[in-house]
Design an enzyme around this catalytic site. Structure first.
Site, PDB file in Angstrom:
ATOM      1  N   SER A 106      -9.540  11.081   0.381  1.00  0.00           N
ATOM      2  CA  SER A 106      -8.452  10.547   1.207  1.00  0.00           C
ATOM      3  C   SER A 106      -8.071   9.140   0.777  1.00  0.00           C
ATOM      4  CB  SER A 106      -8.874  10.512   2.674  1.00  0.00           C
ATOM      5  OG  SER A 106      -9.210  11.797   3.101  1.00  0.00           O
TER       6      SER A 106
HETATM    7  C1  LIG Z   1      -8.935  15.429   3.005  1.00  0.00           C
HETATM    8  S1  LIG Z   1     -10.299  16.362   2.458  1.00  0.00           S
HETATM    9  C2  LIG Z   1     -11.671  15.431   3.017  1.00  0.00           C
HETATM   10  C3  LIG Z   1     -11.731  14.035   2.497  1.00  0.00           C
HETATM   11  C4  LIG Z   1     -13.077  13.398   2.496  1.00  0.00           C
HETATM   12  N1  LIG Z   1     -13.666  13.284   3.825  1.00  0.00           N
HETATM   13  C5  LIG Z   1     -13.129  12.048   1.787  1.00  0.00           C
HETATM   14  O1  LIG Z   1     -14.181  11.478   1.746  1.00  0.00           O
HETATM   15  O2  LIG Z   1     -12.190  11.583   1.206  1.00  0.00           O
HETATM   16  C6  LIG Z   1     -10.269  17.715   3.611  1.00  0.00           C
HETATM   17  C7  LIG Z   1     -11.374  18.727   3.386  1.00  0.00           C
HETATM   18  O3  LIG Z   1     -11.452  19.565   4.521  1.00  0.00           O
HETATM   19  C8  LIG Z   1     -11.971  20.787   4.085  1.00  0.00           C
HETATM   20  N2  LIG Z   1     -11.769  21.835   5.122  1.00  0.00           N
HETATM   21  C9  LIG Z   1     -10.638  22.522   5.412  1.00  0.00           C
HETATM   22  N3  LIG Z   1     -10.860  23.378   6.423  1.00  0.00           N
HETATM   23  C10 LIG Z   1     -12.159  23.243   6.767  1.00  0.00           C
HETATM   24  C11 LIG Z   1     -12.994  23.877   7.740  1.00  0.00           C
HETATM   25  N4  LIG Z   1     -12.523  24.813   8.568  1.00  0.00           N
HETATM   26  N5  LIG Z   1     -14.290  23.491   7.804  1.00  0.00           N
HETATM   27  C12 LIG Z   1     -14.780  22.535   6.991  1.00  0.00           C
HETATM   28  N6  LIG Z   1     -14.036  21.921   6.057  1.00  0.00           N
HETATM   29  C13 LIG Z   1     -12.749  22.253   5.946  1.00  0.00           C
HETATM   30  C14 LIG Z   1     -11.248  21.048   2.769  1.00  0.00           C
HETATM   31  O4  LIG Z   1     -11.945  21.965   1.974  1.00  0.00           O
HETATM   32  C15 LIG Z   1     -11.170  19.632   2.183  1.00  0.00           C
HETATM   33  O5  LIG Z   1     -12.184  19.427   1.252  1.00  0.00           O
END
Ligand SMILES: C[S@@+](CC[C@H](N)C(=O)[O-])C[C@H]1O[C@@H](n2cnc3c(N)ncnc32)[C@H](O)[C@@H]1O
Length: 410
Positions: free
Chosen positions: A76
């Site tokens: 992010s």
């Molecule tokens: C914006 S990224 C996370 C960014 C991260 N926290 C960072 O350090 O920058 C969003 C993540 O949410 C995950 N995601 C989407 N749906 C999800 C779910 N139902 N359960 C867990 N993770 C999920 C995606 O695979 C993706 O890797």
């Protein structure tokens, strides 16, 4: 936990220091504790394929796309990570769940909780989890629990949590997140309400959640059992659409026919400066008017004069075969007036309703206190809910109250 005390003299150290200054200027970093966490974590370790200047700039880094090319996982943007950590108010010794992984944000959280705390980060995608499992120990944060699972069901093995920090765009607050939250705990979640995305810090207060702070934030959408799309109602080819959220029912054929009818125009006398944000107005309309939706359009449709939508969508309202939406007209070099265009059988009537609400926002709420969003478990009877408009999701009933500026609402 590793303290990268030599950062100040490495090239990463100076890039990191510049990023922290920028985030302070943007008011995303507000406390020394969050600044220290950003200083301690070697951000570049979590995005080895990206140029290091990019990693320390204020932009997201896409790590995975779906088959249509849409980003589904990112590191992010630092601004969002920083203000969400500020919203979460993470203290030493806390137990924190991060939903949506990647590693770097979990490392910031590990710095904030210190050795007495515990961090769990989870993701639905094995590719993301493999990276987090690799990069966290490499950066010195091997103590973080890394879990591969759908966050709809939380991480019961590691619960309870003092903080749940959700870093993926959610539409609802699943029951598991409440159940795994310690008394008085906070959930910080970028939640979509009537197509608007806001990062809300919710505090558990007895049987319900109450917002403590609200920030504008967009994220990649949640996958898995909690995924919930908006209905996209096309009004003109695939270039003009209404995004209709939260299971509201719209009649596409009637609304497309409405766009072919001449428009009604109403102007409000309420003005806004060139760079002045008005997210609050969008939120006010969304949470006080049933039938709120977003009008979106390709540039071509705007150039052709079919509609006058903002690039990220204009606040709109639909009712049967009529819709109305908010527009701006230039009044002077840096001043614009809000107006409303209506189309359909009751174009003037619906436009007048939106005009009334813009005036209500301007006279009672503009530049006032933030709204209070409350979340109650699904099934809570109407008479136990504050506020008048209830936004129902699968697990949660949301209501939004707008404190009036000054002491009384007239
Ligand atoms: C914006 S990224 C996370 C960014 C991260 N926290 C960072 O350090 O920058 C969003 C993540 O949410 C995950 N995601 C989407 N749906 C999800 C779910 N139902 N359960 C867990 N993770 C999920 C995606 O695979 C993706 O890797």
């Amino acid at each position: 936990m590793t303290t990268h005390s030599d950062n100040a003299v490495t090239p990463f150290g100076s890039l990191s220091a510049a990023l922290i200054d920028q985030l302070r200027d943007l008011n995303a970093i507000r406390t020394d504790r969050v600044a220290d966490a950003f200083r301690a974590v070697p951000r570049h370790v979590f995005a080895p394929d990206a140029p290091v200047e990019e990693v320390y700039s204020n932009q997201p880094i896409v790590t995975k796309r779906d088959e249509r090319g849409l980003a589904i996982s990112t590191v992010s943007a630092p601004r969002i990570q920083a203000f969400m950590l500020e919203q979460a108010d993470i203290q030493p010794g806390m137990r924190v769940l991060e939903i949506g992984s990647g590693g770097v944000n979990a490392a910031y959280i590990a710095e904030l909780v210190g050795e007495a705390g515990e961090v769990t980060t989870m993701d639905i995608d094995p590719f993301v989890i493999d990276r987090a499992k690799r990069f966290l120990p490499e950066a010195g944060y091997g103590q973080v629990n890394v879990v591969l699972a759908d966050a709809e069901f939380g991480a019961p093995k590691h619960a309870p949590f003092d903080r749940v920090v959700v870093t993926v765009g959610a539409w609802d607050i699943p029951a598991a997140w409440w159940e795994q939250l310690a008394p008085g705990g906070l959930i910080v979640v970028p939640i979509r309400i009537r197509s608007l995305n806001r990062s809300v810090a919710f505090q558990l207060d007895g049987g319900h959640l109450v917002s403590q702070s609200i920030e504008r934030a967009g994220f990649v959408a949640m996958q898995g059992a909690g995924a919930f799309g908006e209905e996209v109602v096309y009004l003109h080819d695939d270039t003009v659409a209404l995004r209709v959220d939260d299971g509201q029912q719209a009649n596409g054929a009637l609304l497309a026919a409405a766009l072919k009818q001449p428009r009604a125009e109403s102007w409000t006398g309420v003005t806004v400066g060139d760079q002045e944000p008005f997210d609050d107005l969008d939120m006010f309309l969304a949470t006080t008017l049933p039938g709120f939706c977003l009008l979106t359009a390709h540039d071509s449709a705007v150039v052709e004069g079919i509609v006058q939508a903002r690039p990220w969508g204009s606040s709109a309202l639909f009712c049967g075969g009529t819709f109305a939406y908010v527009v701006l007209r230039q009044l002077g070099p840096d001043r614009h007036e809000f107006g409303v265009y209506g189309h359909g059988t009751d174009a003037e009537g619906l436009a007048a309703r939106v005009v009334d609400q813009i005036n209500a926002w301007n006279s009672r709420h503009r530049n006032g206190a933030a709204p209070v969003i409350s979340a109650y478990p699904a099934g809570t009877p109407d008479d136990q809910l504050p506020g008048s408009l209830v936004i129902d999701k699968k697990h949660t009933r949301f209501t939004v109250s707008w404190p009036c500026r000054g002491t009384r609402c007239s």
